[in-house]
Design a protein around this motif. Structure first.
Motif, mmCIF file in Angstrom:
data_model
loop_
_atom_site.group_PDB
_atom_site.id
_atom_site.type_symbol
_atom_site.label_atom_id
_atom_site.label_comp_id
_atom_site.label_asym_id
_atom_site.label_seq_id
_atom_site.Cartn_x
_atom_site.Cartn_y
_atom_site.Cartn_z
ATOM 1 N N TYR A 151 43.354 35.635 45.045
ATOM 2 C CA TYR A 151 43.754 36.522 43.962
ATOM 3 C C TYR A 151 45.032 35.976 43.339
ATOM 4 C CZ TYR A 151 45.953 40.637 41.793
ATOM 5 O OH TYR A 151 46.587 41.496 40.937
ATOM 6 N N TRP A 152 45.111 36.077 42.019
ATOM 7 C CA TRP A 152 46.282 35.617 41.274
ATOM 8 C C TRP A 152 46.746 36.744 40.354
ATOM 9 C CZ3 TRP A 152 45.671 32.198 36.364
ATOM 10 C CH2 TRP A 152 46.934 31.966 35.782
ATOM 11 N N HIS A 174 45.289 39.300 35.827
ATOM 12 C CA HIS A 174 44.701 39.452 37.156
ATOM 13 C C HIS A 174 43.512 38.489 37.240
ATOM 14 C CE1 HIS A 174 46.872 43.265 38.023
ATOM 15 N NE2 HIS A 174 46.794 43.404 36.703
ATOM 16 N N SER A 175 43.420 37.763 38.333
ATOM 17 C CA SER A 175 42.335 36.795 38.463
ATOM 18 C C SER A 175 41.832 36.756 39.897
ATOM 19 C CB SER A 175 42.813 35.396 38.048
ATOM 20 O OG SER A 175 41.794 34.429 38.254
ATOM 21 N N LEU A 176 40.514 36.658 40.047
ATOM 22 C CA LEU A 176 39.864 36.474 41.336
ATOM 23 C C LEU A 176 39.121 35.150 41.328
ATOM 24 C CD1 LEU A 176 38.330 40.051 41.724
ATOM 25 C CD2 LEU A 176 40.377 39.185 42.886
#
Length: 788
Positions: free
Chosen positions: A419-420, A474-476
């Motif tokens: 996650y970022w 938000h990044s996955l």
């Protein structure tokens, strides 16, 4: 909905600092696997292996010897992995990589920026503003710019290329890695159509000591640097360093004085199981003259007559150098934490934080009776009073964290997912101040010089436009990397999903505007690599790439819309050979870009972003170097690029005739050549780079000719003297022929001459065309240094 999540941002800032000092981490020592085709004996826990993308196969000069089931010893030197005197590294990852090592960096002047270090990469055309390391510059890569690249420091996002020099001193840079048109899925980056540039800083030494150097050169440049090493503190596994540098120089073009002060601090804690905790922080303070970027007419006048278009030495107009100063303070912090949880499970957490504040000043014209301006005490300023306009950055703040969980599923597969999160806020203003009596621009925060106007109620209000823009991301991501056929075949497939919330709020004395939007982007990744034997490898890489307009350069149109996000599909096919003498790397690439984003400059201090239709870039890169032969190490790089606009670009009620024309800043040919020598005492390097002709306007009616740059480094390592372990003297020369050439464009220009639109109507009229970066004139720097 579009407000900055202040609480979360402050919490992450605190967490970043605490994690950096926590030192409870794990970053396994990289395992060097057995040569492809041989079964490896596991002498370290599986969890200590690096991700497949970054593993380096063993080389004959660097054998790995299993001394016991728990210990590895690596024989040889890291230099064995490099050719061309550190200008090229043996790579095995299944995508294009161009790495510049410490051996080459140490030959350069200490004033070198990361752009100077990466300049010889065949995939990039690099422009720099000066030779004293005060300013950064610009990158062109495969028909794209540094705005299309992920710019990193220790795996954390850094600032724009024009300010990369603010993040670390050259003495503290271990290596610079360029991955053209590709990026690892676990990096905190989305915009990487042009690739990733990642610099890695100095690892603290095990023994206490340090190094010091002093440089003096052209343009009255003087620079002092010192680094102090703590060594292993009380056998605790903790070690660190602190460095400071001070630089002073005159502007090379026109009048002006530039000053820079910089601090780097690094700390590492290691544990027996391979876990590591790293902390790095830097501080940079600069005052430098904002250069004039010339039109072709100004350039030709300077080239043929010597009449400079630069800043004036005396206060005779708004072009006075003291009225065109960039004042800036920057902090960069990263704290990579690597935990070995079990022999098969690892966790990596990288929090980061950057904060920049300052302003750019420029000529703001003079007051007039038509628009009354007032001082803070209510006194009306006389007509003709000189003004200074500012781009004031109240804060350019980025805070984020990247978390990556890795698991060995079986002997073939390693799964990573993570996650970022990132929050970026850039509040800024466009105030005016009354210029000081001596022509110098005052601080825009000094009330006695602030410009006020009267509102409808007759009250004095500060004359400025305030913008609060930013985004929250938000990044996955997830990726499985598999190895088969005794590790000859490597296959990695992954997927990253990015969600972004944008806001752009503008407040002025006459109106307010609020804008916000949400965007999403799926980013697939696939790479395949195959080793025929320990010397020959082929690979295939394909990625999706997504770029949004930067919040610090948003351009909202009359309909209240921001430019559309840019999306790219990239493919690479490559071959590598790593023999006992020769190293070869060849890669073919294709990039298809939709809604191309281009940067436009509205002044010397402000920029915006526009869409420029679709674009295709394809070509190939070739690199060749050798290991030392009689102390000589040659390097050669070549790129062929064919980049075109695929659509006509909208303009007014019609379109500009751009379809099928060469994309701007996309030279067909770039070549690099270097020759290094090092016998342990004498050392030197000769570097040449040629960049071919290129189009510099959207409609293709103005071109820039090809040009060549050169640099020479020579030096001598003396034997140790007393406490001086490595006394060294070196000379660095740049632009030996003193050529007056343009190196790239500054921003985007539509046309040079009158244009007829697709519907037959008249388009833009004749203008001044593009503005340019210039290659700095001849310079020489002498440096004495030693470790102790």
């Amino acid at each position: 909905m579009y407000r900055v999540n202040t609480g979360m941002r402050h919490c992450l800032v605190a967490s970043t600092v605490l994690l950096g000092f926590m030192f409870v981490k794990a970053a396994a020592a990289a395992e060097r696997g057995a040569p492809p085709g041989h079964k490896a004996t596991r002498s370290m826990p599986v969890a200590t292996r690096r991700p497949i993308q970054t593993r380096v196969a063993s080389h004959p000069a660097n054998p790995v010897m299993a001394r016991s089931s728990e210990m590895l010893t690596v024989a040889g030197s890291q230099h064995a992995l490099y050719g061309g005197g550190g200008m090229m590294k043996i790579e095995t990852a299944p995508y294009s990589i161009q790495t510049i090592g410490k051996q080459y960096i140490d030959m350069l002047s200490p004033t070198a920026t990361v752009l100077d270090i990466a300049k010889m990469s065949p995939s990039m055309n690099v422009s720099t503003a000066d030779t004293s390391g005060m300013q950064g510059g610009q990158i062109q890569s495969r028909g794209l710019t540094d705005a299309d690249m992920g710019l990193m420091l220790n795996g954390a996002p850094a600032t724009a290329a024009n300010y990369l020099n603010e993040d670390a001193d050259a003495e503290n840079v271990e290596r610079v890695t360029v991955t053209p048109s590709s990026s690892r899925i676990d990096l905190p980056v989305t915009a990487a159509a042009g690739g990733v540039l990642d610099e890695t800083t100095h690892t603290p030494l095990d023994k206490a000591g340090g190094m010091v150097d002093f440089s003096y050169g052209t343009n009255n440049m003087s620079r002092e640097f010192i680094r102090l090493e703590s060594g292993d503190i009380a056998h605790s596994g903790m070690k660190g360093y602190f460095s400071f540098s001070n630089t002073h120089a005159r502007s090379w073009l026109g009048a002006g004085i530039n000053d820079r002060k910089h601090i780097d601090f690094g700390l590492r804690k290691s544990w027996a199981n391979g876990s590591t905790s790293d902390f790095f922080i830097s501080w940079n303070s600069e005052d430098f003259v904002i250069d004039v970027k010339p039109t072709v007419a100004q350039f030709e006048q300077y080239k043929h007559t010597g009449v400079s278009y630069g800043r004036n030495a005396e206060y005779v107009s708004g072009n006075y150098w003291k009225n065109n100063i960039d004042h800036w303070n920057q902090i960069f912090l990263s704290a990579h934490q690597h935990f070995v949880i079990t022999p098969h499970v690892t966790l990596d957490i990288t929090p980061y934080y950057t904060l920049g504040r300052g302003w750019d000043g420029s000529n703001g014209g003079t007051t007039s009776s038509a628009t009354p301006y007032y001082y803070a005490d209510g006194m009306l300023a006389p007509a003709g009073t000189q003004l200074t306009s500012y781009f004031q950055q109240y804060a350019d703040e980025r805070v984020g964290v990247m978390a990556n969980f890795g698991v060995d599923l079986d002997r073939h597969n390693r799964l990573q997912f993570g996650y970022w999160f990132e929050n970026y806020a850039t509040p800024r203003g466009l105030p005016k101040s009354f210029t000081m009596s001596d022509g110098e621009n005052p601080s825009p925060n000094w009330e006695q010089y602030m410009v006020f106007v009267k509102n409808a109620a007759g009250q004095l209000v500060h004359n400025t436009i305030y913008t609060n823009a930013g985004d929250e991301l938000h990044s996955l991501f997830i990726e499985d990397a598999a190895k088969y056929f005794q590790d000859r075949l490597t296959v990695a497939a992954g997927f990253k999903y990015v969600m972004t919330n944008y806001w752009d709020n503008v407040v002025s004395t006459s109106s307010n505007r609020t804008y916000g939007t949400n965007t999403t982007a799926p980013l697939p990744h696939l790479s395949i690599g195959y080793h025929f034997d320990r010397e020959n490898q082929i690979y295939l890489n394909a990625e999706g790439d997504f770029r949004q307009p930067s919040p610090n350069a948003l351009t909202i149109n009359s309909k209240g819309e921001m430019p559309k996000p840019q999306y790219s599909i990239k493919e690479e096919l490559g071959y590598r050979y790593a023999g006992p003498v020769l190293i070869v790397d060849l890669s073919f690439f294709n990039i298809n870009i939709t809604n191309r984003l281009l940067t436009t400059y509205t002044s010397t201090t402000q920029s915006g972003t526009i869409n420029a239709g679709n674009q295709t870039s394809r070509g190939f890169d070739a690199m060749l170097s050798t290991h030392p032969w009689h102390h000589f190490s040659p390097f050669f790089g070549f790129e062929y690029l064919h980049s075109t606009f695929d659509t006509n670009i909208p303009y007014a009620t019609s379109y500009l005739p751009t379809k099928g024309k060469q994309a701007i800043a996309s030279p067909h040919v770039i070549t690099s050549a270097g020759l290094s020598y090092d016998d342990g005492h004498f050392f030197g390097n000769l570097s040449l780079k040629y960049v071919g002709p290129q189009s510099v306007t959207l409609v293709g009616d103005q071109r820039m000719p090809g040009y060549m740059t050169d640099s020479v480094s020579i030096g001598y390592h003396f034997k140790p003297i007393s406490f001086m372990k490595s006394p060294t003297f070196r000379l660095n020369f740049r632009n030996l022929t003193g050529s007056v050439v343009r190196s790239s464009i500054y921003g985007t220009a539509i046309n040079r001459y009158a244009v007829t639109l697709i519907n037959g109507m008249a388009g833009p009229s004749t203008g001044s065309g593009a503005q340019f970066w210039l290659e700095p004139r001849f310079s020489m720097t002498g440096t004495i240094s030693t470790s102790f």
